[in-house]
Design an enzyme around this catalytic site. Structure first.
Site, PDB file in Angstrom:
ATOM      1  N   TYR A 143       0.820  -1.216   0.000  1.00  0.00           N
ATOM      2  CA  TYR A 143       0.000   0.000   0.000  1.00  0.00           C
ATOM      3  C   TYR A 143       0.851   1.263   0.000  1.00  0.00           C
ATOM      4  O   TYR A 143       0.427   2.311  -0.475  1.00  0.00           O
ATOM      5  CB  TYR A 143      -0.901   0.027   1.238  1.00  0.00           C
ATOM      6  CG  TYR A 143      -2.248  -0.603   1.059  1.00  0.00           C
ATOM      7  CD1 TYR A 143      -2.367  -1.913   0.621  1.00  0.00           C
ATOM      8  CD2 TYR A 143      -3.417   0.102   1.339  1.00  0.00           C
ATOM      9  CE1 TYR A 143      -3.602  -2.498   0.468  1.00  0.00           C
ATOM     10  CE2 TYR A 143      -4.658  -0.475   1.198  1.00  0.00           C
ATOM     11  CZ  TYR A 143      -4.750  -1.779   0.763  1.00  0.00           C
ATOM     12  OH  TYR A 143      -5.983  -2.355   0.604  1.00  0.00           O
ATOM     13  N   LYS A 193       2.914 -15.234   2.339  1.00  0.00           N
ATOM     14  CA  LYS A 193       3.136 -15.972   1.083  1.00  0.00           C
ATOM     15  C   LYS A 193       4.642 -16.247   1.023  1.00  0.00           C
ATOM     16  O   LYS A 193       5.350 -15.840   0.078  1.00  0.00           O
ATOM     17  CB  LYS A 193       2.631 -15.125  -0.101  1.00  0.00           C
ATOM     18  CG  LYS A 193       2.645 -15.830  -1.441  1.00  0.00           C
ATOM     19  CD  LYS A 193       1.568 -16.891  -1.597  1.00  0.00           C
ATOM     20  CE  LYS A 193       1.720 -17.607  -2.922  1.00  0.00           C
ATOM     21  NZ  LYS A 193       0.828 -18.794  -3.054  1.00  0.00           N
ATOM     22  N   ASP A 225      -3.147 -18.206   0.294  1.00  0.00           N
ATOM     23  CA  ASP A 225      -4.121 -18.923  -0.551  1.00  0.00           C
ATOM     24  C   ASP A 225      -4.789 -20.042   0.246  1.00  0.00           C
ATOM     25  O   ASP A 225      -6.008 -20.247   0.181  1.00  0.00           O
ATOM     26  CB  ASP A 225      -3.479 -19.440  -1.849  1.00  0.00           C
ATOM     27  CG  ASP A 225      -2.141 -20.132  -1.635  1.00  0.00           C
ATOM     28  OD1 ASP A 225      -1.611 -20.101  -0.503  1.00  0.00           O
ATOM     29  OD2 ASP A 225      -1.617 -20.712  -2.612  1.00  0.00           O
TER      30      ASP A 225
HETATM   31  C1  IPM Z   1     -10.568  -1.096   3.800  1.00  0.00           C
HETATM   32  C2  IPM Z   1     -10.734  -0.423   2.458  1.00  0.00           C
HETATM   33  C3  IPM Z   1      -9.568   0.528   2.241  1.00  0.00           C
HETATM   34  C4  IPM Z   1      -8.301  -0.306   2.234  1.00  0.00           C
HETATM   35  C5  IPM Z   1      -9.679   1.391   0.985  1.00  0.00           C
HETATM   36  C6  IPM Z   1     -10.970   2.169   0.922  1.00  0.00           C
HETATM   37  C7  IPM Z   1      -8.504   2.327   0.868  1.00  0.00           C
HETATM   38  O1  IPM Z   1     -10.856  -1.366   1.450  1.00  0.00           O
HETATM   39  O2  IPM Z   1     -10.451  -0.379   4.816  1.00  0.00           O
HETATM   40  O3  IPM Z   1     -10.580  -2.328   3.848  1.00  0.00           O
HETATM   41  O4  IPM Z   1      -7.957  -0.907   1.230  1.00  0.00           O
HETATM   42  O5  IPM Z   1      -7.639  -0.349   3.289  1.00  0.00           O
END
Ligand code: IPM
Ligand code: MG
Length: 369
Positions: A143, A193, A225
């Site tokens: 992320y 993984k 998985d």
């Molecule tokens: C969650 C959501 C968020 C994430 C998005 C909206 C950025 O899917 O909180 O699970 O991926 O963390």
């Protein structure tokens, strides 16, 4: 003297404002019977913040959050902003607030109530008794890693994201998972993984080392998985699932379907000094503004806030018991109701608020302190 708790309300987009209004309704009921005071301050986030200020996380919202003891968030996102550049997508508001406040651990409890087992996408016999928590790392992994972007190379575009985990990032979230397991059934399943990814090999290594400090907690490792399969095959076998940002995102939506509806599931994002509570569900633009959404996840997120941020365990239990009672009576919002007699968002909020008030007035339901 009455205790005063300061709460930032970031309702966000889509059904966010509707479900947050119901959570506030329940909190106000608690105020009226429990001798506590909540002070609410609203801030903009996500698409609605982009529309008003051109930023998904305006500075004023950050200030409101810094000034609060806890944050209650609805949801962000919607088709209106889908073609925005990456920096001005609503989701950035959520990702940035997590980062700014250092919210590195996300707790996503998944509990299947007996009265709801029949609503799961999976056969009731498989899901009955499921009671697990996903502990999701929230500030690292793919992320946030760099480099990232869409680049031109050899006459075509190339998308790049990078998964990075540093030891300390794994250590701190692992401690949280083991500590949580000690308050539960003392079992941690770490999900990675490691047969393919270096970040996962490091993850497994660090979790194993941290686990030695918790000899009373059973630790095992699963590939993601395989975990996805086991969650459907035997969800009752899990207690605490510890995993990375991306795997936790995916597995928690899957686990939500075990529970019957994503509309029930709350979450808490915690750091050393701040806490944010939000439903797992998104902004559901298809039903936004129609008084149809299930407010339970937002209301149960408020219950987590009462428990973790304010240490108001009796009030937290009262809200959770109220939700269980209302569900047991067969009251459902449209995504669950089969008979066509679905309750509206606000009606569901009324019922839960009234039941919470009743429970608190009659003394605590089940004392668990
Ligand atoms: C969650 C959501 C968020 C994430 C998005 C909206 C950025 O899917 O909180 O699970 O991926 O963390
Ligand atoms: Mg998600």
């Amino acid at each position: 003297m009455q205790a005063l708790y300061r709460i930032a309300l970031l309702a966000g987009d889509g059904i966010g404002p509707e479900v947050i209004a119901e959570a506030v309704k329940v909190l106000k009921t608690i105020e009226s019977v429990n001798g506590v005071s909540f002070r609410f301050q609203a801030g903009l986030i996500g698409g609605s913040a982009i529309d008003a200020t051109a930023s998904p996380l305006p500075a004023e919202t950050v200030a409101i959050c810094n000034n609060a003891q806890a944050i209650l968030l609805g949801a962000v996102g919607g088709p209106k902003w889908d073609s925005n550049r990456p920096e001005t997508r609503p989701e950035q508001g959520l990702l940035q607030i997590r980062k700014r406040l250092g919210l590195y651990v996300n707790l996503r409890p998944v509990k299947v109530l007996d009265s709801l087992a029949g609503y799961s996408a999976i056969k009731p016999a498989y899901v009955k008794g499921t009671d697990l928590v996903i502990v999701r790392e929230l500030l690292g992994g793919i992320y946030f890693g760099n480099p990232r972007g869409i680049f031109a190379k050899n006459g075509e575009r190339m998308g790049v994201n990078t998964e990075i985990y540093r030891e300390h990032e794994v250590e701190r979230v692992a401690h949280r998972a083991f500590q949580l397991a000690r308050m539960r059934r003392r079992k941690v399943t770490s999900v990675d993984k490691a047969n393919v990814l270096e970040t996962s090999r490091l993850w497994r290594d660090v979790v194993t080392r941290i686990g030695r400090n918790y000899p009373d907690v059973e630790l095992n490792h699963l590939y993601v998985d395989n975990c996805a399969m086991q969650l459907i095959d035997c969800p009752t076998g899990f207690d605490v699932i510890l995993t990375s940002n991306m795997f936790g995102d995916i597995l928690s939506d899957e686990a939500a379907m075990v529970a019957g509806s994503i509309g029930f599931l709350p979450s808490a994002s915690l750091g050393e000094h701040a806490a944010l509570y939000e439903p797992i569900h998104g902004s559901a633009p298809d039903i936004a503004g129609r008084n149809k959404a299930n407010p339970m996840a937002a209301i149960l997120s408020a219950a987590m806030m009462l428990r973790y941020s304010f240490r108001l365990e009796t009030a937290a239990r009262a809200v959770e018991t109220a939700v269980e009672k209302v569900l047991k009576r067969g009251a459902h919002t449209s995504e669950v109701a089969r008979s066509g007699r679905a309750l509206s968002t606000s009606r569901m909020g009324d019922l839960i608020a009234a039941e919470t008030g009743k429970i608190l007035k009659s003394g605590s339901p089940r004392k668990r302190k």
